[in-house]
Design an enzyme around this catalytic site. Sequence first.
Site, PDB file in Angstrom:
ATOM      1  N   LYS A   1       0.972  -1.271   0.087  1.00  0.00           N
ATOM      2  CA  LYS A   1      -0.080   0.167  -0.058  1.00  0.00           C
ATOM      3  C   LYS A   1       0.847   1.159   0.052  1.00  0.00           C
ATOM      4  O   LYS A   1       2.010   1.280   0.226  1.00  0.00           O
ATOM      5  CB  LYS A   1      -0.990   0.118   1.142  1.00  0.00           C
ATOM      6  CG  LYS A   1      -2.353  -1.179   0.872  1.00  0.00           C
ATOM      7  CD  LYS A   1      -3.273  -1.079   2.046  1.00  0.00           C
ATOM      8  CE  LYS A   1      -4.471  -1.887   1.560  1.00  0.00           C
ATOM      9  NZ  LYS A   1      -5.552  -2.142   2.525  1.00  0.00           N
TER      10      LYS A   1
ATOM     11  N   ARG B   1      -3.152 -10.423   4.578  1.00  0.00           N
ATOM     12  CA  ARG B   1      -3.535 -10.413   3.032  1.00  0.00           C
ATOM     13  C   ARG B   1      -2.486  -9.659   2.320  1.00  0.00           C
ATOM     14  O   ARG B   1      -1.893  -8.506   2.439  1.00  0.00           O
ATOM     15  CB  ARG B   1      -4.770  -9.340   2.840  1.00  0.00           C
ATOM     16  CG  ARG B   1      -5.385  -9.433   1.519  1.00  0.00           C
ATOM     17  CD  ARG B   1      -6.688  -8.767   1.472  1.00  0.00           C
ATOM     18  NE  ARG B   1      -7.237  -8.736   0.098  1.00  0.00           N
ATOM     19  CZ  ARG B   1      -6.804  -7.925  -0.814  1.00  0.00           C
ATOM     20  NH1 ARG B   1      -5.972  -7.069  -0.971  1.00  0.00           N
ATOM     21  NH2 ARG B   1      -7.787  -8.052  -2.188  1.00  0.00           N
TER      22      ARG B   1
END
Length: 268
Positions: free
Chosen positions: A206, A245
Site C-alpha cells: 500500500k 492479506r
Amino acid sequence: MGVVNVTPDSFSDGGLWLDADAAAARGRSLVADGADLVDVGGESTRPGAQRVDEATELERVVPVVRALARDGVAVSVDTMRASVAAAAWDAGAALVNDVSGGRADPDMLRVVADAGAPFVVMHWRAHSAAMQDADHTHYDDVVADVRTELLLQVTDALAAGVAADRLVVDPGLGFSKTGSQNWEVLERLGVFADLGHPLLVAASRKRFLGELLASHDGLRPAADRDDASAAVSTLSALAGAWAVRVHEARPSADAVRVVARLRGSTRD
C-alpha cells in the site's frame, strides 16, 4: 491470504490476472508459496477507483472461484455486492471479504447470515472514489475512533444474524486513512486483536509503504514493496493477527513461521 485481482485497474497488479485461466493459475501459485487462502476480487478498491457493474464483477470472479475451489483451494471472495458473494459462495468460496463491512450493499449481511459464511468486517467510511477526502480521513483519535466504528459494524452484522464465531475484523489500512494514520493503527494492532474476533491485516504494497521507502525518484513502485509488506506481516503476527492479506505469499508465509516458532508453536 494471497491476493488475486481479476481487474484491469488495481494499484499493484491490475491487468496481470484478468484472464480467468491466468487468475486461477496465479491462485495455485500463491498456495504453492504458502498461502492458506486465496482472495479473489473483481473490483478495484484503490483510492479513486470507480465501481464496475454487477455483471462485469460476476463474470470476472465466479469462474476463478469455481476453478480454484474445484482444485481444493480455500477461496475468499473480495466483494461489496451481495449477489457476487452469493454466486461465489455457490461456486465454492469459503469466506466473504467485504471491504465495506456490509455497508455498501444492504443485502450483504442477510446473504452472509443465511449462508452461514465466515465474513470479514472491515472498517469503512466511503467508497474508493471519495474515501480519501478530508472529511472521511478526520479522526479525533484514529485508533479509538476506528475501534468504535468497527464495533458498530460488528454489532450490525450480529443483529443481522451473522454468527459471532463467523466474524473476522479488519481495521482497514489505506481506507479513509492518511499515511500517518495507517502507522498509528499498525502501532496499536493489539487494540483490534483484543476485540474478540480474528484479526485480518491488509497492508501489502500500500501507498504508505511506498511513501516510507520513497527516494528522490518518488514513491517506491508497488511491486517493489514486498520486503516492507513482509515486515508488516511479522509485526501483525506478533500482535496476534489471524491472517495477513498479501500479494506475494512466500515472504509473509516465512515471516509468520518465524513468529510461530519463536512462540513455541508448530506449522507444517
